[in-house]
Design a protein around this motif. Sequence first.
Motif, PDB file in Angstrom:
ATOM      1  N   ARG A   4      37.567  41.525  62.244  1.00 53.69           N
ATOM      2  CA  ARG A   4      38.807  41.302  61.495  1.00 53.69           C
ATOM      3  C   ARG A   4      39.501  40.025  61.982  1.00 53.69           C
ATOM      4  O   ARG A   4      40.024  39.248  61.201  1.00 53.69           O
ATOM      5  N   LEU A  11      39.986  32.598  57.378  1.00 58.33           N
ATOM      6  CA  LEU A  11      40.930  32.328  56.279  1.00 58.33           C
ATOM      7  C   LEU A  11      41.779  31.101  56.599  1.00 58.33           C
ATOM      8  O   LEU A  11      42.003  30.245  55.753  1.00 58.33           O
ATOM      9  N   ALA A  18      41.345  23.433  52.688  1.00 58.97           N
ATOM     10  CA  ALA A  18      41.760  23.340  51.288  1.00 58.97           C
ATOM     11  C   ALA A  18      43.038  22.556  51.111  1.00 58.97           C
ATOM     12  O   ALA A  18      43.739  22.719  50.121  1.00 58.97           O
ATOM     13  N   ILE A  80      45.426  29.498  34.646  1.00 59.06           N
ATOM     14  CA  ILE A  80      46.431  28.893  35.508  1.00 59.06           C
ATOM     15  C   ILE A  80      45.761  27.804  36.345  1.00 59.06           C
ATOM     16  O   ILE A  80      44.825  28.072  37.092  1.00 59.06           O
ATOM     17  N   VAL A  96      51.552  20.782  43.944  1.00 58.01           N
ATOM     18  CA  VAL A  96      50.568  19.713  44.083  1.00 58.01           C
ATOM     19  C   VAL A  96      49.230  20.243  43.581  1.00 58.01           C
ATOM     20  O   VAL A  96      48.730  21.237  44.095  1.00 58.01           O
TER      21      VAL A  96
ATOM     22  N   PHE B  65      46.784  24.937  45.128  1.00 65.56           N
ATOM     23  CA  PHE B  65      47.217  26.206  44.540  1.00 65.56           C
ATOM     24  C   PHE B  65      46.196  27.307  44.807  1.00 65.56           C
ATOM     25  O   PHE B  65      46.533  28.406  45.238  1.00 65.56           O
ATOM     26  N   ALA B  67      44.035  27.538  47.171  1.00 67.08           N
ATOM     27  CA  ALA B  67      44.004  27.900  48.579  1.00 67.08           C
ATOM     28  C   ALA B  67      45.161  28.831  48.916  1.00 67.08           C
ATOM     29  O   ALA B  67      45.005  29.824  49.613  1.00 67.08           O
ATOM     30  N   GLN B  68      46.340  28.500  48.380  1.00 65.25           N
ATOM     31  CA  GLN B  68      47.520  29.313  48.643  1.00 65.25           C
ATOM     32  C   GLN B  68      47.304  30.734  48.130  1.00 65.25           C
ATOM     33  O   GLN B  68      47.615  31.706  48.811  1.00 65.25           O
ATOM     34  N   GLU B  69      46.756  30.843  46.926  1.00 63.31           N
ATOM     35  CA  GLU B  69      46.523  32.167  46.347  1.00 63.31           C
ATOM     36  C   GLU B  69      45.440  32.905  47.139  1.00 63.31           C
ATOM     37  O   GLU B  69      45.517  34.108  47.338  1.00 63.31           O
ATOM     38  N   LEU B  70      44.426  32.173  47.581  1.00 64.85           N
ATOM     39  CA  LEU B  70      43.346  32.809  48.332  1.00 64.85           C
ATOM     40  C   LEU B  70      43.849  33.344  49.664  1.00 64.85           C
ATOM     41  O   LEU B  70      43.471  34.433  50.081  1.00 64.85           O
ATOM     42  N   ILE B  71      44.719  32.559  50.321  1.00 64.04           N
ATOM     43  CA  ILE B  71      45.282  33.035  51.583  1.00 64.04           C
ATOM     44  C   ILE B  71      46.103  34.285  51.328  1.00 64.04           C
ATOM     45  O   ILE B  71      45.937  35.321  51.969  1.00 64.04           O
ATOM     46  N   GLY B  74      43.738  37.134  50.144  1.00 59.77           N
ATOM     47  CA  GLY B  74      42.837  37.543  51.218  1.00 59.77           C
ATOM     48  C   GLY B  74      43.571  38.310  52.299  1.00 59.77           C
ATOM     49  O   GLY B  74      43.168  39.407  52.688  1.00 59.77           O
ATOM     50  N   VAL B  78      43.173  42.240  53.684  1.00 55.71           N
ATOM     51  CA  VAL B  78      42.993  42.560  55.102  1.00 55.71           C
ATOM     52  C   VAL B  78      44.127  43.477  55.567  1.00 55.71           C
ATOM     53  O   VAL B  78      43.909  44.474  56.259  1.00 55.71           O
ATOM     54  N   GLY B  81      43.720  47.117  54.758  1.00 60.81           N
ATOM     55  CA  GLY B  81      42.804  47.786  55.685  1.00 60.81           C
ATOM     56  C   GLY B  81      43.531  48.217  56.946  1.00 60.81           C
ATOM     57  O   GLY B  81      43.388  49.352  57.402  1.00 60.81           O
ATOM     58  N   PHE B  82      44.357  47.328  57.475  1.00 61.35           N
ATOM     59  CA  PHE B  82      45.037  47.639  58.718  1.00 61.35           C
ATOM     60  C   PHE B  82      46.118  48.707  58.552  1.00 61.35           C
ATOM     61  O   PHE B  82      46.263  49.585  59.408  1.00 61.35           O
ATOM     62  N   GLU B 130      54.633  32.014  51.924  1.00 60.25           N
ATOM     63  CA  GLU B 130      55.406  31.828  50.687  1.00 60.25           C
ATOM     64  C   GLU B 130      56.912  31.863  50.985  1.00 60.25           C
ATOM     65  O   GLU B 130      57.673  31.047  50.492  1.00 60.25           O
ATOM     66  N   GLU B 207      44.831  35.145  39.792  1.00 57.67           N
ATOM     67  CA  GLU B 207      45.497  33.885  39.440  1.00 57.67           C
ATOM     68  C   GLU B 207      44.676  32.694  39.908  1.00 57.67           C
ATOM     69  O   GLU B 207      44.625  31.670  39.239  1.00 57.67           O
ATOM     70  N   ARG B 209      41.675  32.659  39.894  1.00 54.67           N
ATOM     71  CA  ARG B 209      40.436  32.811  39.108  1.00 54.67           C
ATOM     72  C   ARG B 209      39.247  33.126  39.996  1.00 54.67           C
ATOM     73  O   ARG B 209      38.114  32.789  39.712  1.00 54.67           O
TER      74      ARG B 209
END
Lengths: 385, 292
Positions: A4, A11, A18, A80, A96, B65, B67-71, B74, B78, B81-82, B130, B207, B209
């Motif tokens: 984990r 990440l 990214a 989007i 951006v 964008f 990357a922000q959504e993935l973080i 993601g 996680v 789970g915790f 965010e 979002e 995708r």
Amino acid sequence: MTLRHLTAVALLVSALAACTSNSPSGDAKGDERTIAVTSTDDGCEVSTAEVPEGALTFKVKNAGTKVTEFYLLGEDGLRIVGEVENIGPDLARDLVVNVPAGSYTTACKPGMVGEGIRADFTVATSKGSTVAAGDQATVAQAEKNYAAYVKDQSDQLLTKTTTFVDLYEAGKDDEARELYAQARVHWERIETVAESFGDLDPKMDAREADLEPGQKWTGWHRIEKDLWPQEAKDYTPLTDAERTTFGDDLLKNTKTLDSRIQKMSFTVDQIANGSRGLLEEVATGKVTGEEEAWSHTDLWDFQANVDGAKVGYDGVRPILMDNGNSALARQLDSRFAELQDLLDEHKKGDGFVSYTDLSKDEVKELSDAVNALSEPLSKLTAAVV
Amino acid sequence: MLANYLIGLREGLEAALVVSILVAYLVKSDRRHLLSRIWLGVAAAVLVSLGFGALLTFGPRGLTFEAQELIGGGLSIVAVGFVTWMVFWMARTARGLGGELRGRIDAASEGSAWGLVLVAVLAVGREGLETALFLWATSRATSSDGGSTWTPLLGAVLGLATAVVLGWLIYRGAISINLSTFFTWTGAFLVVVAAGVLAYGIHDLQEARFLPGLHDLAFDVSHIVDPNTWYAALLKGIFNFTPQTTVLQAIAWVAYVVPVLTLFLVGARRRIRPAAPASPSLATTTPSKDAR
């Protein structure tokens, strides 16, 4: 446990990878890839509608009283490309995004609900400016009017479909038969738009004769057959439960259609193409009597297709005149009028005579008039863009 | 002012709830020695979020964008789970309330302690970025950047403060009820919260995708629940309820809540029925590790 940890680390690392360059902040005017967006409670002011491709920075300022969001959407208005949320009143936040050339849509969403206030946004390959077709103001007006017409028809379709489905499910067949053609008029007027949704059209407007093998038959014409079973062979009427299933399904799809149409916008070439497409619908389905095989209300659909085509044409007509194409405009005016005169001969009360009442000669007459209009109409798109 | 206040409240609420329940549990079950670590984790998450947010706001590089959504997405998954693990851990360890037995459980579960810290870190850090970006935006508005006004910052900070106060009230309430009731209710509550986090994470990934179906809505009650209202902010802050929910979100929510809640409640009922009074056995006194 450690796994984990690794996930979290991975990440973060991928996050760092990214990253994208922030454009030099400060003077926004100096950079053509920086777009100032001012969102108010009822407006969305985008400083420029066209930028060169690359890393774009939208500096979104909320000058309204509600929390707003800003989206850069794909041309379909669904995908989007980038978004920034939680822009409270008096705040400014940056979006951006790396954007390849193409057509996009910008949207501010004051109050965080609804479709947002949208506008077209172009990202150009090079810094060449596109040559405007006709007068830009005329074009914008035509596009606005047509979108309003389509949305209005879609709303009316939903209203009448709701009533129709209620009547049908309640077993009030006479009243439902009465409303059937009147409700479908709104579908037919915007048929080219409605058909553009490939997931909805087959469920809503499929004819029995055109079904693919294995395709379940639902929608308007399934109900039509149940209301006018006289000519059907070995027909088993639908049970009340089945009626509810088909009725609710039609209503659900109509609602989906309406919500999608509300956020659509149209370009001049789409309007002109739609106008031509509606006439093709007449030629292939209505004038032959194939559309309404059980109710024979084809002339209602015929008239509605022509209505839609006429609205589309009338909208772009000023552009035609601007482009010095008055000859084509005059020709179209007279052909539309001739077709309408023919249709008027078959009017009966608020509606039309049954298709079965038409003689072979009358059908041919109508068919000729449709072809006479289709020919100049096929030149319309090229003449307005 | 109010609008920015509600954003602050919404963003701070979930973290405040999870942390306060965690702290209440540790206090009630007499594991105060773990509290310092929890607070350390919270502080670290806050600082990292603020630092990262500042870097992205004022630094030379922004975050894409996707990357922000993935973080966001993601970390949400996680975190689910915790939190799930924590709920069952609480339920399991609540049994070992007799001093000796508990000491042994704790000794054997040093790893769990760090797990709890991670729960706190994720609860705060998940939306931390965010929130930090939002806070930096409010602080930037106070500078001479055109709209020189400090009300947004005040609103945002007050909103966060309210979330902390609500968390503290939950804590006060939680430590005054009996333990088995406490962990049945908070456990069930946390399961629903975690389901909301899962749905939220799914939406983020849609979002970006990364997952399909962003526009296939299961329901849309945005005309009934106006997201600008205080109650919508609370619903979103606590349960991550969004007026427009996609089909995938709804499926994930149900697919998580039904089995997990069933497992938890069945386990809870089984544990409550014996209602074994904690009888410290004096036979085996192993020296307890934790000095109290």
